[in-house]
Motif scaffolding. Sequence first.
Motif, mmCIF file in Angstrom:
data_model
loop_
_atom_site.group_PDB
_atom_site.id
_atom_site.type_symbol
_atom_site.label_atom_id
_atom_site.label_comp_id
_atom_site.label_asym_id
_atom_site.label_seq_id
_atom_site.Cartn_x
_atom_site.Cartn_y
_atom_site.Cartn_z
ATOM 1 N N ILE A 135 40.329 -55.048 -41.320
ATOM 2 C CA ILE A 135 39.569 -54.906 -42.572
ATOM 3 C C ILE A 135 38.587 -56.077 -42.719
ATOM 4 O O ILE A 135 37.422 -55.880 -43.055
ATOM 5 C CB ILE A 135 40.529 -54.812 -43.779
ATOM 6 N N ILE A 161 34.516 -56.005 -43.017
ATOM 7 C CA ILE A 161 33.811 -56.684 -44.108
ATOM 8 C C ILE A 161 32.758 -57.630 -43.531
ATOM 9 O O ILE A 161 31.629 -57.679 -44.007
ATOM 10 C CB ILE A 161 34.802 -57.440 -45.023
ATOM 11 N N ILE A 211 38.742 -50.016 -50.031
ATOM 12 C CA ILE A 211 39.337 -49.792 -48.719
ATOM 13 C C ILE A 211 40.111 -48.476 -48.761
ATOM 14 O O ILE A 211 40.896 -48.250 -49.688
ATOM 15 C CB ILE A 211 40.293 -50.942 -48.358
ATOM 16 N N VAL A 241 35.734 -49.108 -45.275
ATOM 17 C CA VAL A 241 35.738 -50.359 -46.027
ATOM 18 C C VAL A 241 34.331 -50.480 -46.583
ATOM 19 O O VAL A 241 33.363 -50.582 -45.829
ATOM 20 C CB VAL A 241 36.081 -51.567 -45.129
#
Length: 148
Positions: free
Chosen positions: A16, A20, A121, A136
């Motif tokens: 994740i 990002i 998410i 995401v």
Amino acid sequence: MEDRYLESLTHYLDEIKDSISEDFATLEFTDGRHPREQIEYIDLSEIQPEITSIEIHDASVFAHTNDSVTYNANAIIFFSIPFSSPDLDTGYYDHDAGEIRYIKINRGKSKPQICIIPVEIVLNFEDGEVVEIESVSLDNPNAIPVDF
């Protein structure tokens, strides 16, 4: 039930954060200083932030079905911006090219920056186990001000 979903989020935290980081680099940046202090020779469209770290805070389950869970959280992104600008003291007029050229280029890095961006998410589940990170999404409609 929500604790189980938050455990799943924690398990995929590295992936994740990578997502990002990739999305953050595509956002728009602006010179956050007073107009009189701005460096007009820095091309803000070519900014590539160097991310030091990313932290996920305030994660909560926003919605869930049998197949997916949507989380809302805040991504705290620590970064700096490398930049270069011509050394105006080394400029000369190139008559053949019809433009000012510079012998020396100044290179530097912005002060360390912190940006907090809401993030959504979505994880997909199959038989109670996470099978993939569906998306995401950073929720930042404005340009990010940078202090050089």
